[in-house]
Design an enzyme around this catalytic site. Structure first.
Site, PDB file in Angstrom:
ATOM      1  N   TYR A 148       7.862  -5.582 -31.669  1.00  0.00           N
ATOM      2  CA  TYR A 148       8.429  -4.532 -30.323  1.00  0.00           C
ATOM      3  C   TYR A 148       7.040  -3.940 -29.607  1.00  0.00           C
ATOM      4  CZ  TYR A 148      13.292  -4.078 -31.055  1.00  0.00           C
ATOM      5  OH  TYR A 148      14.712  -4.506 -31.808  1.00  0.00           O
ATOM      6  N   GLU A 155       5.256  -5.702 -21.727  1.00  0.00           N
ATOM      7  CA  GLU A 155       6.313  -5.331 -20.530  1.00  0.00           C
ATOM      8  C   GLU A 155       5.137  -4.225 -19.457  1.00  0.00           C
ATOM      9  OE1 GLU A 155      10.200  -4.209 -22.240  1.00  0.00           O
ATOM     10  OE2 GLU A 155      10.166  -5.787 -23.471  1.00  0.00           O
TER      11      GLU A 155
END
Length: 209
Positions: A148, A155
């Site tokens: 994560y 991102e």
């Protein structure tokens, strides 16, 4: 994203098919990424990975539809946020701007997504079939600790790299991306807490068994 809780045998067969297809597609993407990395380097993967990544990720729109149709029970807002954020990355960032395409963050992002989805969809296939795999269960509820932050950080970096080009294209879109970028820290916290709740629920179930 959504936990698989089928209500009919027809639903089960459909969801097994969907999850099997998703597992195969993400496995293909993971293998392709690992094979290309030593050949072209982490900054040159987009020409080979961009098209399949965009369309494989776009298939996840069906997960929102599954919730709306009542095929699954999970948090609709959480699923919408997760799916739409990735769609923004593949269609609204990497498909438009060259800087994130040439960033090593694109490679780490796709890698994190692919490993996460192979573990997740494989786990759901076993779950839907009424079986249990301790290995897949462990991967599903532990790899997110690393994947994560890697995925979200990659991102965010892709969005950051796109900002100069976004400024030239549209001031409105630039500020939209800035707002999205600011939400990444609370967004990651929300993702983490959601998975921690799922992990605790899974662990309690195993203790009762």
């Amino acid at each position: 994203m959504a936990e698989r809780q089928p209500t009919t045998s027809l639903t089960t067969r459909y969801l097994i098919t969907y999850n099997t297809l998703s597992t195969l597609l993400w496995s293909f993407l993971l293998i392709r990424t690992l094979l290309l990395l030593p050949l072209v380097g982490p900054t040159n993967l987009y020409p080979s990975l961009g098209f399949p990544t965009t369309w494989i990720q776009s298939l996840a729109v069906l997960e929102i539809l599954h919730l709306l149709l009542g095929l699954l029970r999970s948090s609709l807002p959480t699923t919408i946020i997760q799916v739409s954020s990735r769609l923004l990355l593949v269609w609204g960032i990497c498909d438009i701007f060259s800087a994130p395409q040439q960033s090593s963050a694109y490679a780490s992002m796709v890698f994190a997504w692919a490993v996460t989805e192979v573990c997740r969809y494989s786990y759901y296939i076993v779950q839907l079939g009424g079986g249990e795999s301790k290995t897949l269960s462990w991967l599903r509820y532990n790899t997110f600790f690393v994947l994560y932050p890697l995925g979200a950080g990659s991102e965010a970096w892709c969005i950051y790299r796109a900002l100069p080009e976004a400024w030239e294209m549209s001031r409105v879109y630039y500020w939209f991306l800035v707002v999205i970028l600011v939400t990444y820290i609370p967004g990651l916290f929300n993702q983490y807490t959601h998975m921690m709740r799922q992990r605790r629920k899974n662990m309690r179930g195993k203790k009762k068994a």
